[in-house]
Design an enzyme around this catalytic site. Structure first.
Site, PDB file in Angstrom:
ATOM      1  CG  ASP A 301      -0.081  40.836 -32.519  1.00 26.88           C
ATOM      2  OD1 ASP A 301      -0.952  40.525 -33.350  1.00 26.88           O
ATOM      3  OD2 ASP A 301       0.137  42.006 -32.182  1.00 26.88           O
ATOM      4  CD  GLU A 335      -4.152  44.014 -36.468  1.00 29.25           C
ATOM      5  OE1 GLU A 335      -4.913  44.489 -35.622  1.00 29.25           O
ATOM      6  OE2 GLU A 335      -2.917  44.000 -36.327  1.00 29.25           O
ATOM      7  CD  GLU A 336       0.213  44.329 -35.492  1.00 27.78           C
ATOM      8  OE1 GLU A 336      -0.242  45.344 -34.954  1.00 27.78           O
ATOM      9  OE2 GLU A 336       0.270  43.222 -34.912  1.00 27.78           O
TER      10      GLU A 336
HETATM   11 ZN   LIG Z   1      -2.493  41.399 -33.875  1.00 27.90          ZN
END
Ligand SMILES: [Zn+2]
Length: 471
Positions: A301, A335-336
């Site tokens: 991720d 994004e997080e």
């Molecule tokens: Zn992600």
């Protein structure tokens, strides 16, 4: 991968709406003979892409590139010099790969720092609890917080026992249902407990499996109640505290966290292209996010998604192909914290929405692929299903509904189609946002297959006569 309970509720609602709308339709879209023939004509190129990726010069390339990258830079939290150094290096790598228009697009991003953090069970026995503070959490006072704890298995129980919460540390131990459902405790737990006077919250890790691993992630304060420190604990410790409370033991916990949110800083979305030969202003976007949490290596991720997206361009370039419209790689930043970098990209480029044929994002694993997930009109879906036929030989021809991702969903507002990778990510949440997110989770051959799927869709869609129909 970031997802809030509200976003999930919205997507379920829109799913129901879509279902109602599609039920009202009287016929399936039929593609023209010409379009079917045009797509079938790519079968030779599709086989070349697959060979290139599985056994040719592209074999294991995305895995090896990612391993070198994350071993060198480690995790890449928004606001960190680690992330910016890795972006500098990424821009260099993309240039070395011979791609066009390599550049960083500046955006403002969050800057939260974890600092030191300790949780110590004092009563009924002394034991250290492994924790990870949640993104955007405040820290404790310098001397820490020492308080008795109460365990809540659900928000309903919190409401029933709200009078027991004042000046306590609230431990949430909800049963894991699914990530989108159970993540509500991580995202909203602190403020829900603060409303009744809690001084801190410890949230059971949101996941189906654990070997004593806390998993961090974003949380959001409700500005109408005091912001209290919040961290996740392991499933094992949450269950132990739960048992101790049921046995009538008094629970006392000492919590110390240095976490703080600093002013926003400038980061960059990383962009590279293969310029289109006929319609250079029209684009097909393939993407993943380069930032990660500050634990593990950020390999799954979302290093994997970012690097198969790069690989899609590498394959097309390596085969000497030039599509009619531009193939654009975007590696999103921050994004997080909720798609902070991609939102600014959208705001800056949305006026060109009619030039975006489709945006792909891979942010849910790069395990064995079996197709794609798609959001868009029935007519556009039929086109993707036809392209999927080019991937029958690697069992990746299926097209499912509800595609997209945090970074590309913005574009649905402009009715631009979005898609994501359907892959066997059943174990994704075993590793997600934890120290377990390392290269060992990924497999080179699975990444070869993911890259091939990405490259076939991206190339064919960039080379067809028309952009995908909206809707
Ligand atoms: Zn992600």
């Amino acid at each position: 991968l970031f997802i809030s309970a509200t976003m999930e509720a919205l997507s379920i609602l829109s799913g129901i709406l879509l279902l109602l709308l599609s039920g009202a339709q009287s016929h399936e879209p039929v593609l023209s003979e010409k379009l079917i023939r045009d797509i079938s004509n790519y079968s030779e190129i599709a086989l070349k892409i697959i060979d290139y990726s599985l056994t040719g010069p592209g074999a294991n390339q995305s895995y090896n590139r990612l391993a070198t990258f994350v071993d060198r830079y480690g995790p890449r939290l928004s606001g960190s010099s680690n992330l910016e150094d890795s972006i500098d290096h990424m821009l260099y790598l993309l240039q070395q790969d011979g791609l066009d228009n390599v550049h960083g697009e500046e955006v403002n991003v969050t800057h939260w720092v974890r600092g030191k953090e300790i949780a110590q069970l004092l009563e009924p026995r002394s034991a250290e609890l492994s924790i990870l503070g949640l993104g955007s959490s405040v820290g404790t006072p310098e001397e820490g917080i020492t308080a008795d704890a109460v365990v809540m298995r659900s928000f309903d129980e919190l409401e029933e026992r709200k009078d027991e919460v004042k000046d306590r540390i609230v431990v949430f131990n909800p049963t894991y249902v699914s990530y989108p459902v159970t993540v509500a405790y991580r995202v909203n737990g602190a403020s829900r407990a603060s409303k009744y006077g809690a001084v801190a919250t410890l949230i059971r890790t949101v996941g189906p499996f654990s070997i004593y691993s806390p998993h961090t992630g974003m949380q959001v304060y409700n500005s109408s109640v005091p912001a209290i420190p919040t961290a996740c604990i392991t499933i094992e410790d949450a269950n132990m505290l739960d048992r101790l409370e049921r046995a009538g033991e008094r629970l006392t916990i000492h919590l110390y966290m240095e976490a703080q949110t600093l002013p926003m800083v400038i980061s960059r979305n990383t962009v590279a292209e293969i310029k289109g030969s006929v319609y250079p202003d029209q684009v097909v976007v393939v993407s993943g996010h380069l930032d990660s949490w500050d634990v593990g290596q950020g390999a799954m991720d979302d290093g994997g998604g970012a690097f198969i997206s790069w690989q899609a361009l590498s394959i097309v370039k390596g085969l000497g192909l030039t599509p009619k419209r531009t193939l654009r790689l975007v590696m999103w930043t921050d994004e997080e914290a909720g798609g902070i970098g991609s939102q600014q990209y959208y705001q800056r480029h949305r006026e060109d929405a009619d030039k975006y044929s489709i945006l792909f994002e891979s942010d849910e694993g790069v395990f064995l692929p079996y197709g794609i997930l798609f959001s868009g009109s029935a007519e556009a879906k039929a086109i993707l299903q036809q392209i999927g036929q080019l991937l029958v030989s690697i069992n990746a021809s299926e097209v499912y509904d509800n595609g997209g991702g945090t970074d590309v969903d913005w574009w649905r507002e402009e009715k631009v189609p979005t898609a994501s990778l359907a892959n066997h990510n059943e174990h994704y949440f075993w590793y997600h946002h934890s120290n377990g997110d390392t290269m060992d989770v990924l497999d080179p051959e699975e990444m070869n297959l993911c890259s091939a799927v990405w490259a076939v869709y991206a190339y064919v869609l960039a080379d067809l006569d028309d952009v995908l129909p909206r809707g």
